[in-house]
Design a protein around this motif. Structure first.
Motif, short mmCIF file in Angstrom:
data_model
loop_
_atom_site.label_atom_id
_atom_site.label_comp_id
_atom_site.label_asym_id
_atom_site.label_seq_id
_atom_site.Cartn_x
_atom_site.Cartn_y
_atom_site.Cartn_z
N ASP A 9 1.39 -1.15 0.76
CA ASP A 9 0.15 -0.26 -0.09
C ASP A 9 0.68 1.08 0.07
O ASP A 9 1.92 1.01 0.67
N ASP A 10 0.88 2.35 -0.53
CA ASP A 10 1.67 3.36 -0.78
C ASP A 10 1.37 4.28 0.20
O ASP A 10 1.54 5.38 0.79
N ASN A 37 4.25 0.57 -3.73
CA ASN A 37 4.20 0.66 -4.71
C ASN A 37 4.13 -0.61 -5.73
O ASN A 37 5.22 -1.86 -5.30
N MET A 59 -2.10 2.90 -6.80
CA MET A 59 -0.94 3.31 -6.12
C MET A 59 -0.44 4.07 -7.17
O MET A 59 -0.58 3.55 -8.77
N ASN A 63 0.01 -0.02 -10.49
CA ASN A 63 -1.17 0.15 -9.77
C ASN A 63 -1.25 -1.41 -9.37
O ASN A 63 -0.74 -2.23 -10.22
#
Length: 125
Positions: A9-10, A37, A59, A63
């Motif tokens: 998760d960013d 990322n 992200m 993604n």
């Protein structure tokens, strides 16, 4: 053999929240890995071959959908169980995630108990 769990998760606070939710799994010998990322996630997946990945969809760099598609379709790593995490709960988004090869789709805010139950089912004998 140690089981591995990758949390992607960013947002650092969400990574921490998921880690806290699943920390009991560490007592079962599960190793926790983290990425912030999509590119980092892909590198870790290729190198570490985690058993389970909680993968954020939105992200930078790459993604979660793209990461999922690469892992499942280009690299053929069907044994890596991928759960996409997203704020988008529409059926069309869910279907797209599953089409990309995701094993499961969870919407944020996620239910910690459900997350732990799923992870325990996948990671513990």
């Amino acid at each position: 053999m140690n089981k591995k769990l990758l949390i992607v998760d960013d947002e650092a606070h969400i990574r921490m929240l998921i880690e806290q939710t699943l920390e009991d799994l560490e007592d079962e010998g599960v190793e926790m890995l983290f990425a912030e990322n999509g590119e980092q996630a892909l590198e870790i997946i290729q190198k570490e071959r985690p058993n389970l990945v909680f993968l954020d969809v939105m992200m930078p760099k790459m993604n979660g959908m793209e990461v999922c598609e690469r892992v499942k379709k280009k690299l053929g790593l069907s044994e890596v169980y991928i759960i996409l995490l997203t704020a988008k709960g529409q059926e069309v988004d869910r279907q797209k995630g599953l089409d990309m090869g995701a094993d499961r789709y969870m919407t944020k805010p996620f239910d910690p108990d459900e997350m732990l139950t799923i992870a325990t089912g996948i990671l513990t004998p």
